[in-house]
Design a protein around this motif. Structure first.
Motif, PDB file in Angstrom:
ATOM      1  N   ASP A 108       0.913  -1.292   0.033  1.00  9.02           N
ATOM      2  CA  ASP A 108       0.052   0.137   0.011  1.00  9.02           C
ATOM      3  C   ASP A 108       0.936   1.332   0.113  1.00  9.02           C
ATOM      4  O   ASP A 108       0.396   2.208  -0.284  1.00  9.02           O
ATOM      5  CB  ASP A 108      -0.958   0.010   1.083  1.00  9.02           C
ATOM      6  CG  ASP A 108      -2.296  -0.805   0.972  1.00  9.02           C
ATOM      7  OD1 ASP A 108      -2.357  -1.392   0.007  1.00  9.02           O
ATOM      8  OD2 ASP A 108      -2.902  -1.063   2.018  1.00  9.02           O
ATOM      9  N   ILE A 109       2.143   1.151   0.683  1.00  9.37           N
ATOM     10  CA  ILE A 109       2.929   2.474   0.468  1.00  9.37           C
ATOM     11  C   ILE A 109       4.012   2.491  -0.554  1.00  9.37           C
ATOM     12  O   ILE A 109       4.381   3.355  -0.909  1.00  9.37           O
ATOM     13  CB  ILE A 109       3.807   2.605   2.139  1.00  9.37           C
ATOM     14  CG1 ILE A 109       4.410   1.550   2.098  1.00  9.37           C
ATOM     15  CG2 ILE A 109       2.721   2.656   3.080  1.00  9.37           C
ATOM     16  CD1 ILE A 109       5.281   1.787   3.481  1.00  9.37           C
ATOM     17  N   GLN A 158       5.971  11.812  -0.257  1.00  5.27           N
ATOM     18  CA  GLN A 158       7.226  11.271   0.424  1.00  5.27           C
ATOM     19  C   GLN A 158       7.289  11.309   1.937  1.00  5.27           C
ATOM     20  O   GLN A 158       7.618  10.105   2.323  1.00  5.27           O
ATOM     21  CB  GLN A 158       8.268  12.072  -0.197  1.00  5.27           C
ATOM     22  CG  GLN A 158       8.561  12.182  -1.794  1.00  5.27           C
ATOM     23  CD  GLN A 158       9.827  13.024  -2.126  1.00  5.27           C
ATOM     24  OE1 GLN A 158      10.362  13.531  -1.497  1.00  5.27           O
ATOM     25  NE2 GLN A 158       9.458  13.446  -3.477  1.00  5.27           N
ATOM     26  N   SER A 159       7.017  12.225   2.528  1.00  7.58           N
ATOM     27  CA  SER A 159       6.896  12.249   4.184  1.00  7.58           C
ATOM     28  C   SER A 159       5.747  11.128   4.543  1.00  7.58           C
ATOM     29  O   SER A 159       6.288  10.569   5.584  1.00  7.58           O
ATOM     30  CB  SER A 159       6.352  13.664   4.629  1.00  7.58           C
ATOM     31  OG  SER A 159       5.237  14.012   4.153  1.00  7.58           O
ATOM     32  N   GLU A 160       4.639  11.029   3.806  1.00  3.99           N
ATOM     33  CA  GLU A 160       3.796  10.010   4.343  1.00  3.99           C
ATOM     34  C   GLU A 160       4.342   8.568   4.179  1.00  3.99           C
ATOM     35  O   GLU A 160       4.278   7.856   5.076  1.00  3.99           O
ATOM     36  CB  GLU A 160       2.643  10.099   3.693  1.00  3.99           C
ATOM     37  CG  GLU A 160       1.351   9.271   3.980  1.00  3.99           C
ATOM     38  CD  GLU A 160      -0.003   9.314   3.219  1.00  3.99           C
ATOM     39  OE1 GLU A 160      -0.786   8.668   3.522  1.00  3.99           O
ATOM     40  OE2 GLU A 160      -0.050  10.446   2.333  1.00  3.99           O
ATOM     41  N   PHE A 161       4.817   8.422   3.200  1.00  2.00           N
ATOM     42  CA  PHE A 161       5.629   6.994   2.838  1.00  2.00           C
ATOM     43  C   PHE A 161       6.555   6.895   3.947  1.00  2.00           C
ATOM     44  O   PHE A 161       6.730   5.821   4.581  1.00  2.00           O
ATOM     45  CB  PHE A 161       6.414   7.124   1.592  1.00  2.00           C
ATOM     46  CG  PHE A 161       7.278   5.819   1.429  1.00  2.00           C
ATOM     47  CD1 PHE A 161       6.986   4.671   1.176  1.00  2.00           C
ATOM     48  CD2 PHE A 161       8.973   6.112   1.536  1.00  2.00           C
ATOM     49  CE1 PHE A 161       7.835   3.647   1.170  1.00  2.00           C
ATOM     50  CE2 PHE A 161       9.559   4.986   1.487  1.00  2.00           C
ATOM     51  CZ  PHE A 161       9.425   3.706   1.351  1.00  2.00           C
ATOM     52  N   GLU A 162       7.288   7.568   4.485  1.00  2.00           N
ATOM     53  CA  GLU A 162       8.513   7.603   5.228  1.00  2.00           C
ATOM     54  C   GLU A 162       7.949   7.291   6.776  1.00  2.00           C
ATOM     55  O   GLU A 162       8.505   6.377   7.408  1.00  2.00           O
ATOM     56  CB  GLU A 162       9.449   8.810   5.494  1.00  2.00           C
ATOM     57  CG  GLU A 162      10.316   9.018   4.083  1.00  2.00           C
ATOM     58  CD  GLU A 162      11.172  10.415   4.000  1.00  2.00           C
ATOM     59  OE1 GLU A 162      11.285  10.758   5.208  1.00  2.00           O
ATOM     60  OE2 GLU A 162      11.750  10.522   3.170  1.00  2.00           O
ATOM     61  N   ARG A 220      15.368   4.589  -1.195  1.00  2.00           N
ATOM     62  CA  ARG A 220      14.074   4.981  -1.446  1.00  2.00           C
ATOM     63  C   ARG A 220      13.940   5.704  -2.636  1.00  2.00           C
ATOM     64  O   ARG A 220      13.087   5.710  -3.524  1.00  2.00           O
ATOM     65  CB  ARG A 220      13.288   5.377  -0.224  1.00  2.00           C
ATOM     66  CG  ARG A 220      13.800   6.604   0.168  1.00  2.00           C
ATOM     67  CD  ARG A 220      13.273   6.973   1.757  1.00  2.00           C
ATOM     68  NE  ARG A 220      13.590   8.112   2.293  1.00  2.00           N
ATOM     69  CZ  ARG A 220      14.796   8.140   3.069  1.00  2.00           C
ATOM     70  NH1 ARG A 220      15.536   7.207   3.088  1.00  2.00           N
ATOM     71  NH2 ARG A 220      14.915   9.484   3.602  1.00  2.00           N
ATOM     72  N   TYR A 221      14.871   6.711  -2.881  1.00  2.00           N
ATOM     73  CA  TYR A 221      14.808   7.680  -3.908  1.00  2.00           C
ATOM     74  C   TYR A 221      15.099   6.964  -5.264  1.00  2.00           C
ATOM     75  O   TYR A 221      14.730   7.544  -6.274  1.00  2.00           O
ATOM     76  CB  TYR A 221      16.130   8.718  -3.559  1.00  2.00           C
ATOM     77  CG  TYR A 221      15.866   9.620  -2.418  1.00  2.00           C
ATOM     78  CD1 TYR A 221      14.891  10.656  -2.316  1.00  2.00           C
ATOM     79  CD2 TYR A 221      16.896   9.215  -1.323  1.00  2.00           C
ATOM     80  CE1 TYR A 221      14.935  11.189  -0.962  1.00  2.00           C
ATOM     81  CE2 TYR A 221      16.402   9.777  -0.381  1.00  2.00           C
ATOM     82  CZ  TYR A 221      15.657  10.848   0.096  1.00  2.00           C
ATOM     83  OH  TYR A 221      15.619  11.689   1.315  1.00  2.00           O
ATOM     84  N   ASP A 222      15.577   5.744  -5.322  1.00  2.00           N
ATOM     85  CA  ASP A 222      15.991   5.026  -6.503  1.00  2.00           C
ATOM     86  C   ASP A 222      14.731   4.195  -7.098  1.00  2.00           C
ATOM     87  O   ASP A 222      14.749   3.592  -8.218  1.00  2.00           O
ATOM     88  CB  ASP A 222      17.172   4.243  -6.281  1.00  2.00           C
ATOM     89  CG  ASP A 222      18.379   5.130  -6.172  1.00  2.00           C
ATOM     90  OD1 ASP A 222      18.282   6.309  -6.764  1.00  2.00           O
ATOM     91  OD2 ASP A 222      19.097   4.526  -5.617  1.00  2.00           O
TER      92      ASP A 222
END
Length: 267
Positions: free
Chosen positions: A190-191, A199-203, A228-230
């Motif tokens: 889901d994430i 991005q902040s919600e994912f982290e 995660r940036y990749d």
């Protein structure tokens, strides 16, 4: 007729029909078979050299043709890359996102075939280059990407590939029970496989899941979070990813095509 992938028996029958009878061929089926075997044995000693000579000739006489290779300390073909003018035109039109997956060992030498794949405006695969590598090492991939960039002059915005060794390590570290936990898988998916969160919600959600399942000290998951940036879609919201971001299935389908082609023509 060998260049048309016709076997010795078919070649003999065609020749017999063309010249009007067995006696007009000048050889028997066994003669054709033996000649083919002798030719194959001869080529077996020089096949790599013949490939290099053939591609070198194309590079010299065909505008826009790119070709490069390396040999190892034993003088054996180690790496090979080629791309023609059509591949380059495809890359200029559709090369923002490139996928490659080295899973198909093509022949008795176990050299890995690496097609570089993009997607055209009709959602069809287009090949923008290809390579043969003797090993899936960092050095081999670095060489491949360097000669690719030298040939095309423009680097793609995104390169999609797999991480099979890491995935195997992940299964052993996380544990089979947790990998079969549907609730854990659903929360992760889901994430991870969505561009509908920031991005902040994912982290935030990632850290909560790691804490809930006691995975905060898992090295592989920690490394994946650092990367995660990749690979996380939340960090690619501004990129047109052409359906390539989720998996390397496009490259795998290319491999499947080449497997079927080779099996049909060289069986």
């Amino acid at each position: 007729m060998s260049t048309l992938n016709l076997g010795h028996i078919k070649a003999f029958n065609i020749t017999r029909t063309k010249y009007g009878g067995f006696e007009e061929v000048g050889a028997t089926k066994d003669d054709c078979k033996n000649f083919k075997q002798s030719l194959t044995c001869y080529i077996g000693e020089y096949d790599a050299e013949m490939v290099v000579q053939r591609l070198s000739w194309k590079k010299n006489c065909c505008d826009g043709y790119s070709f490069d290779y390396t040999v190892n300390t034993n003088g054996e073909l180690d790496r090979l890359f080629w791309a023609d003018d059509i591949s380059k035109k495809n890359y200029l039109a559709f090369g923002d996102i490139i996928s490659f997956d080295a899973t198909f060992k093509t022949n008795k030498y176990n050299m890995v075939f690496v097609p570089l794949t993009a997607i055209d405006n009709h959602c069809r695969n287009v090949t923008v280059g290809a390579a043969l590598l003797s090993s899936e090492s960092i050095e081999s991939y670095s060489w491949l990407l360097k000669v690719f960039l030298d040939s095309f002059g423009i680097s793609p915005k995104v390169v999609v590939t797999d991480q099979d060794p890491a995935m195997k390590q992940a299964i052993s570290l996380v544990g089979v029970a947790l990998c079969n936990n549907e609730d854990f898988i659903r929360k992760i998916c889901d994430i991870v496989w969505t561009d509908a969160i920031s991005q902040s919600e994912f982290e935030t959600q990632w850290k909560l899941i790691m804490k809930e399942y006691d995975l905060e000290t898992n090295k592989w998951l920690f490394d994946m979070f650092e990367m995660r940036y990749d690979w996380i879609p939340a960090y690619y919201m501004d990129e047109p990813l052409s359906g390539l971001i989720r998996t390397t299935s496009r490259s795998e389908s290319e491999n499947h095509f080449f497997v079927k082609f080779l099996t049909h023509n060289y069986r």
